[in-house]
Design a protein around this motif. Structure first.
Motif, PDB file in Angstrom:
ATOM      1  N   VAL A 137      66.965  52.824  79.008  1.00  8.01           N
ATOM      2  CA  VAL A 137      66.028  52.051  79.109  1.00  8.01           C
ATOM      3  C   VAL A 137      64.232  52.082  78.597  1.00  8.01           C
ATOM      4  O   VAL A 137      64.323  53.216  78.884  1.00  8.01           O
ATOM      5  CB  VAL A 137      65.709  51.743  80.376  1.00  8.01           C
ATOM      6  CG1 VAL A 137      64.996  50.394  80.617  1.00  8.01           C
ATOM      7  CG2 VAL A 137      66.386  51.500  81.599  1.00  8.01           C
ATOM      8  N   GLN A 138      63.453  51.316  77.610  1.00  3.36           N
ATOM      9  CA  GLN A 138      62.578  51.462  76.675  1.00  3.36           C
ATOM     10  C   GLN A 138      61.900  50.331  76.846  1.00  3.36           C
ATOM     11  O   GLN A 138      62.303  49.404  76.678  1.00  3.36           O
ATOM     12  CB  GLN A 138      62.912  52.135  75.560  1.00  3.36           C
ATOM     13  CG  GLN A 138      61.541  53.156  74.763  1.00  3.36           C
ATOM     14  CD  GLN A 138      62.685  53.416  73.490  1.00  3.36           C
ATOM     15  OE1 GLN A 138      63.703  53.185  72.810  1.00  3.36           O
ATOM     16  NE2 GLN A 138      61.323  53.724  73.142  1.00  3.36           N
ATOM     17  N   LEU A 139      60.648  50.165  76.991  1.00  2.00           N
ATOM     18  CA  LEU A 139      59.428  49.445  77.341  1.00  2.00           C
ATOM     19  C   LEU A 139      59.053  49.571  76.127  1.00  2.00           C
ATOM     20  O   LEU A 139      58.116  52.109  76.191  1.00  2.00           O
ATOM     21  CB  LEU A 139      58.875  49.148  78.481  1.00  2.00           C
ATOM     22  CG  LEU A 139      60.219  48.638  79.454  1.00  2.00           C
ATOM     23  CD1 LEU A 139      59.238  48.918  81.063  1.00  2.00           C
ATOM     24  CD2 LEU A 139      60.658  47.709  79.314  1.00  2.00           C
ATOM     25  N   VAL A 140      58.239  49.314  74.934  1.00  2.00           N
ATOM     26  CA  VAL A 140      57.346  49.996  73.787  1.00  2.00           C
ATOM     27  C   VAL A 140      56.312  48.447  73.866  1.00  2.00           C
ATOM     28  O   VAL A 140      56.626  47.451  73.149  1.00  2.00           O
ATOM     29  CB  VAL A 140      57.473  49.755  72.927  1.00  2.00           C
ATOM     30  CG1 VAL A 140      56.684  50.523  71.672  1.00  2.00           C
ATOM     31  CG2 VAL A 140      58.760  51.435  73.158  1.00  2.00           C
ATOM     32  N   GLU A 141      55.015  49.311  74.413  1.00  2.00           N
ATOM     33  CA  GLU A 141      53.817  48.140  73.837  1.00  2.00           C
ATOM     34  C   GLU A 141      53.226  48.792  72.957  1.00  2.00           C
ATOM     35  O   GLU A 141      52.658  49.552  72.488  1.00  2.00           O
ATOM     36  CB  GLU A 141      52.448  48.381  75.111  1.00  2.00           C
ATOM     37  CG  GLU A 141      52.827  49.029  76.940  1.00  2.00           C
ATOM     38  CD  GLU A 141      53.708  50.164  77.150  1.00  2.00           C
ATOM     39  OE1 GLU A 141      53.544  49.567  78.435  1.00  2.00           O
ATOM     40  OE2 GLU A 141      53.725  50.910  76.311  1.00  2.00           O
ATOM     41  N   SER A 142      52.612  47.318  72.908  1.00  2.00           N
ATOM     42  CA  SER A 142      51.249  47.370  71.560  1.00  2.00           C
ATOM     43  C   SER A 142      50.302  46.052  71.351  1.00  2.00           C
ATOM     44  O   SER A 142      50.413  45.745  72.264  1.00  2.00           O
ATOM     45  CB  SER A 142      52.057  47.275  70.334  1.00  2.00           C
ATOM     46  OG  SER A 142      53.088  45.954  70.144  1.00  2.00           O
ATOM     47  N   GLY A 143      49.444  46.007  70.789  1.00  2.00           N
ATOM     48  CA  GLY A 143      48.603  45.557  70.819  1.00  2.00           C
ATOM     49  C   GLY A 143      46.997  45.744  71.246  1.00  2.00           C
ATOM     50  O   GLY A 143      46.058  44.828  71.429  1.00  2.00           O
ATOM     51  N   GLY A 144      47.339  46.645  71.767  1.00  2.00           N
ATOM     52  CA  GLY A 144      45.720  47.483  72.564  1.00  2.00           C
ATOM     53  C   GLY A 144      44.945  47.673  71.277  1.00  2.00           C
ATOM     54  O   GLY A 144      45.227  47.384  70.148  1.00  2.00           O
TER      55      GLY A 144
END
Length: 115
Positions: A2-9
């Motif tokens: 399982v992997q969640l990758v955030e971006s946009g900060g």
């Protein structure tokens, strides 16, 4: 895996806008409630917004009318559109997945609202 990758900060002035993204892998995305949480320095991690697998949304009172959560099941991605940002929105923003008793978290993305 399982992997969640955030971006946009990033850094934005008060009154400005940012859009966060969270791409998921390793889960049957369409089954999960997805959400955004945030944690400011020295404070607990708090709910920002969630969206269920059938599109029902929930928001913290502090962001209602300013933030919008959405999901694209085909892209296995959720978004958080943040408008009219305030200095008190400054925090690390975390993506979350939830199904029954199972939770997963991303690594977080920093949002700083400052002039």
């Amino acid at each position: 895996q399982v992997q969640l990758v955030e971006s946009g900060g990033g850094l934005v002035q008060p009154g400005g806008s940012l859009k966060l993204s969270c791409a998921a892998s390793g889960i049957i995305f369409g089954l999960y409630t997805m959400g955004w949480y945030r944690q400011a320095p020295g404070k607990q991690r708090d709910l920002v917004a969630t969206v269920t697998n059938n599109g029902i949304t929930n928001y913290a009172d502090s962001v209602k009318g300013r933030f919008t959560i959405s999901r694209d099941n085909a892209k296995k991605t959720i978004y958080l559109q943040m408008n009219s940002l305030k200095p008190e929105d400054t925090a690390v923003y975390y993506c979350n997945c939830r199904l029954g008793g199972f939770d997963c978290w991303g690594q977080g993305t920093q949002v700083t609202v400052s002039s």
